[in-house]
Design an enzyme around this catalytic site. Structure first.
Site, PDB file in Angstrom:
ATOM      1  N   PHE A 149      37.007  44.155  44.295  1.00 34.27           N
ATOM      2  CA  PHE A 149      37.212  45.602  44.908  1.00 34.27           C
ATOM      3  C   PHE A 149      38.516  45.861  45.464  1.00 34.27           C
ATOM      4  CE2 PHE A 149      36.904  43.345  49.103  1.00 34.27           C
ATOM      5  CZ  PHE A 149      37.567  44.134  49.841  1.00 34.27           C
ATOM      6  N   LYS A 173      34.902  44.319  33.600  1.00 35.34           N
ATOM      7  CA  LYS A 173      33.609  44.468  34.517  1.00 35.34           C
ATOM      8  C   LYS A 173      34.518  44.877  35.915  1.00 35.34           C
ATOM      9  CE  LYS A 173      31.586  42.690  37.184  1.00 35.34           C
ATOM     10  NZ  LYS A 173      31.418  43.005  38.597  1.00 35.34           N
ATOM     11  N   GLU A 176      31.710  46.430  41.684  1.00 34.30           N
ATOM     12  CA  GLU A 176      30.599  47.393  41.623  1.00 34.30           C
ATOM     13  C   GLU A 176      30.633  48.089  43.039  1.00 34.30           C
ATOM     14  OE1 GLU A 176      30.752  44.171  41.781  1.00 34.30           O
ATOM     15  OE2 GLU A 176      28.808  43.115  42.749  1.00 34.30           O
ATOM     16  N   SER A 226      37.319  36.277  44.737  1.00 32.95           N
ATOM     17  CA  SER A 226      37.386  35.017  46.021  1.00 32.95           C
ATOM     18  C   SER A 226      37.365  33.739  45.148  1.00 32.95           C
ATOM     19  CB  SER A 226      35.792  35.288  46.694  1.00 32.95           C
ATOM     20  OG  SER A 226      34.696  35.354  45.936  1.00 32.95           O
ATOM     21  N   CYS A 281      45.071  40.351  48.934  1.00 32.26           N
ATOM     22  CA  CYS A 281      45.266  38.759  48.614  1.00 32.26           C
ATOM     23  C   CYS A 281      46.545  38.325  49.179  1.00 32.26           C
ATOM     24  CB  CYS A 281      44.799  38.257  47.237  1.00 32.26           C
ATOM     25  SG  CYS A 281      46.266  39.013  46.124  1.00 32.26           S
ATOM     26  N   GLU A 384      39.371  32.331  54.799  1.00 37.29           N
ATOM     27  CA  GLU A 384      40.008  33.836  54.416  1.00 37.29           C
ATOM     28  C   GLU A 384      39.217  34.697  55.111  1.00 37.29           C
ATOM     29  OE1 GLU A 384      39.386  35.535  50.412  1.00 37.29           O
ATOM     30  OE2 GLU A 384      41.595  36.302  50.741  1.00 37.29           O
TER      31      GLU A 384
HETATM   32  P1  NAD Z   1      34.344  38.767  44.662  1.00 39.68           P
HETATM   33  O1  NAD Z   1      34.496  37.378  44.555  1.00 39.68           O
HETATM   34  O2  NAD Z   1      33.219  39.116  45.778  1.00 39.68           O
HETATM   35  O3  NAD Z   1      34.001  39.507  43.308  1.00 39.68           O
HETATM   36  C1  NAD Z   1      35.024  39.420  42.273  1.00 39.68           C
HETATM   37  C2  NAD Z   1      34.508  39.825  41.080  1.00 39.68           C
HETATM   38  O4  NAD Z   1      33.235  38.940  40.955  1.00 39.68           O
HETATM   39  C3  NAD Z   1      33.591  41.116  41.150  1.00 39.68           C
HETATM   40  O5  NAD Z   1      33.904  41.919  39.997  1.00 39.68           O
HETATM   41  C4  NAD Z   1      32.030  40.944  41.522  1.00 39.68           C
HETATM   42  O6  NAD Z   1      31.180  41.815  40.625  1.00 39.68           O
HETATM   43  C5  NAD Z   1      32.133  39.436  40.778  1.00 39.68           C
HETATM   44  N1  NAD Z   1      31.129  38.443  41.315  1.00 39.68           N
HETATM   45  C6  NAD Z   1      30.756  38.545  42.476  1.00 39.68           C
HETATM   46  N2  NAD Z   1      29.807  37.569  43.073  1.00 39.68           N
HETATM   47  C7  NAD Z   1      29.523  36.971  41.767  1.00 39.68           C
HETATM   48  C8  NAD Z   1      28.774  36.115  41.406  1.00 39.68           C
HETATM   49  N3  NAD Z   1      28.143  35.378  42.372  1.00 39.68           N
HETATM   50  N4  NAD Z   1      28.607  35.390  40.151  1.00 39.68           N
HETATM   51  C9  NAD Z   1      29.335  36.133  39.201  1.00 39.68           C
HETATM   52  N5  NAD Z   1      30.156  37.061  39.461  1.00 39.68           N
HETATM   53  C10 NAD Z   1      30.170  37.651  40.709  1.00 39.68           C
HETATM   54  O7  NAD Z   1      35.632  39.324  45.469  1.00 39.68           O
HETATM   55  P2  NAD Z   1      35.952  40.724  46.079  1.00 39.68           P
HETATM   56  O8  NAD Z   1      35.089  40.642  47.455  1.00 39.68           O
HETATM   57  O9  NAD Z   1      35.662  41.829  45.152  1.00 39.68           O
HETATM   58  O10 NAD Z   1      37.488  40.715  46.309  1.00 39.68           O
HETATM   59  C11 NAD Z   1      38.059  39.917  47.432  1.00 39.68           C
HETATM   60  C12 NAD Z   1      38.690  38.505  47.139  1.00 39.68           C
HETATM   61  O11 NAD Z   1      39.550  38.643  45.993  1.00 39.68           O
HETATM   62  C13 NAD Z   1      39.306  37.752  48.084  1.00 39.68           C
HETATM   63  O12 NAD Z   1      38.856  36.658  48.282  1.00 39.68           O
HETATM   64  C14 NAD Z   1      40.895  38.080  47.797  1.00 39.68           C
HETATM   65  O13 NAD Z   1      41.813  37.135  48.065  1.00 39.68           O
HETATM   66  C15 NAD Z   1      40.656  37.936  46.107  1.00 39.68           C
HETATM   67  N6  NAD Z   1      41.998  38.471  45.459  1.00 39.68           N
HETATM   68  C16 NAD Z   1      42.550  37.527  44.963  1.00 39.68           C
HETATM   69  C17 NAD Z   1      43.620  38.041  44.151  1.00 39.68           C
HETATM   70  C18 NAD Z   1      44.835  37.255  43.515  1.00 39.68           C
HETATM   71  O14 NAD Z   1      45.215  37.503  42.803  1.00 39.68           O
HETATM   72  N7  NAD Z   1      44.880  35.719  43.819  1.00 39.68           N
HETATM   73  C19 NAD Z   1      43.950  39.402  43.910  1.00 39.68           C
HETATM   74  C20 NAD Z   1      43.022  40.161  44.836  1.00 39.68           C
HETATM   75  C21 NAD Z   1      42.102  39.764  45.265  1.00 39.68           C
END
Ligand code: NAD
Length: 499
Positions: A149, A173, A176, A226, A281, A384
């Protein structure tokens, strides 16, 4: 209520699964739209259609594909403000920051204009008598991007630019939580000349993600989010024989040496720690001053700056330093971390717990927090938080400060502030973190270098954007060709070296 569906075969389509997610306006706390959550059947149909479109796109020469990227650059610039407004309203970040989000994605599209050069193979002339050897980079087929997000424009663009420029079709994808901008980007791709079906935007949650991971047509998965989900996706995608690169969470340390310019370091910390409400991040969430004197002097400079931070809705323009966090749940989680920090003995120097904004009582705002005397066992150090909470961990020496960054399970970014070139060089060489800043707080590499964390911040081999992306989205085929002159020599039975 506004309905957000999917982008399939060049059209906006409604979802058919009957499942939806709420899309909030974090500034007011209101639900502003409903997003369709795709079923496995919807995802599989989008993939089947992408596979058909991919063959023609792969056969389109790289220069023509690059021209689509070139046109896309112009269109994104044209619609920058319009997209930034939507982005701010779904994510909550300031308008200037939303434009930055789009801009850093746009730069990767600019880089992708160089696809013809980046896709050139290697050639060895006359490797043996009448024998030439060449290798070529071919697209993988249908690939998938699953994005978080916090950068709803930048990360989809980091995924789609290189994947498409290499001749793949992509299933995107997006998160959401803020799904509108990715569909706007897909519309711009169509306007730029991308054939229908080559980019499909499928909105969804775990069901759509699992369908991606198990779909046999999908050759590669690029994920950002994450760490627990990154690890899950990496494991399941690779168990299913897919290429996977999965980038996870972070806990980025900034080391402040006794010789650093402390005014500069304090400004850098405030921007890197609280910008975008800490939902980056590459945000700095741990400040490590070296020596008690440095720590005291830094704290003295930091406190007034943190207390003065202006928190508000993106509509307030330049009057606001950062906006709300993305959901009510995110706000509650951040505040729970703050309570745990107090309970575990950290000193809360700036307390933002009572922050309220008149007229926006239901918005997801979190006031700025600054902790001092945080220790490595505390949850606020280990986890985090992804919010406007900066922790100060005092180190007695450079080696102790370096050890903190080295021993943390995350390894996305880190930074050192010093006037000593030798210390900076030593730090950059030894630290086991993927991206390092020297007197630079958020060292996000530019598009023509690569982006990626180490340790629990990244699973897989290659980084995002830069030349690595072109390696990730292609596979190498090597051809040994013999065009002998003269008479045939008959069969050869040994496995010959090139003589
Ligand atoms: P998230 O892991 O909750 O979601 C990321 C994606 O995974 C979304 O598209 C979501 O729909 C999907 N998802 C969520 N739960 C899932 C599940 N149980 N099974 C399958 N798919 C699932 O992350 P977020 O809250 O959207 O983003 C924030 C996180 O992203 C933070 O931890 C941040 O550090 C990390 N991030 C990392 C980088 C990097 O380059 N390392 C860059 C940006 C963000």
């Amino acid at each position: 209520m506004r309905e957000i569906g999917h982008w399939i075969d060049g059209k906006r389509v409604a979802g058919t699964s009957g499942r939806h997610g709420d899309v909030y306006n974090p500034a007011t706390g209101e639900v502003q739209a409903r997003v369709a959550l795709a079923s496995k059947a919807e995802l599989d149909a989008a993939v089947a259609s992408a596979a058909k479109a991919q063959a023609g796109w792969a056969a389109t020469n790289p220069q023509r594909r690059a021209r689509v990227m070139m046109a896309l650059v112009g269109l994104i610039n044209r619609d920058m403000d319009k997209m930034a407004e939507v982005l701010s309203s779904e994510h909550g970040k300031t308008f200037a920051d939303a434009k930055g989000d789009i801009q850093r994605g746009l730069e990767v599209i600019e880089f992708c204009i160089g696809a013809p050069h980046l896709l050139k193979g290697d050639f060895t002339n006359s490797a043996g008598p009448g024998i030439d050897l060449y290798s070529m980079r071919q697209p993988l087929g249908v690939v998938a991007g699953i994005t978080p997000f916090n950068f709803p424009a930048m990360i989809p663009l980091w995924k789609m630019g290189p994947a498409l420029a290499c001749g793949n079709a992509m299933i995107l994808k997006p998160s959401e939580r803020d799904p509108t901008v990715p569909i706007m980007l897909a519309e711009l791709c169509q306007e730029a000349g991308l054939p229908d079906g080559v980019l499909q935007v499928v909105n969804g949650d775990k069901e759509a993600v699992d369908a991606i991971l198990d779909n046999e047509e999908i050759q590669a998965v690029g994920f950002v989010g994450s760490t627990p989900i990154a690890h899950y996706i990496y494991s399941r995608a690779s168990a299913n024989g897919k290429r996977a690169q999965c980038f996870g969470g972070a806990k980025n340390h900034m080391i402040i040496m006794p010789d650093a310019d402390l005014d500069q370091a304090a400004d850098a910390l405030v921007g890197a720690g609280y910008g975008a409400a800490g939902e980056r991040c590459m945000a700095i969430s741990v400040a490590v001053p070296v020596g008690e004197k440095t720590a005291d002097a830094l704290r003295e400079r930091l406190v007034p700056k943190v207390e003065k931070l202006k928190v508000g809705p993106w509509t307030a323009g330049d009057d606001v330093d950062y906006g709300p966090v993305v959901t009510r749940l995110a706000r509650d989680t951040i505040l729970q971390y703050v309570e745990s920090g107090i309970a575990q003995g950290a000193e809360l120097v700036v307390d933002g717990r009572d922050f309220k904004l008149q007229g926006y009582e239901n918005g997801f705002y979190v006031g700025p927090h600054l902790f001092d005397r945080v220790t490595p066992e505390m949850d606020i150090y280990r986890k985090e938080i992804f919010g406007p909470v900066l922790s100060m961990v005092r180190a007695a020496s450079y080696e102790e400060a370096l050890g903190l960054a080295m021993n943390h399970e995350y390894g996305n970014g880190t930074s050192i502030f010093t006037r000593d070139g030798d210390a900076a060089r030593d730090f950059a060489n030894r630290v086991n973190v993927g991206m390092v800043g020297i007197n630079f707080p958020i060292p996000v590499p530019l598009a023509y270098h690569t982006f990626g964390g180490w340790k629990k911040s990244g699973f897989g081999d290659l980084n995002q954007h830069g030349p690595d992306a072109f390696r990730f989205y292609t596979r190498t085929k090597t051809v040994t060709a013999r065009w002998p002159s003269g008479i045939k020599e008959g069969a050869a039975f040994n496995f010959k070296a090139m003589d």
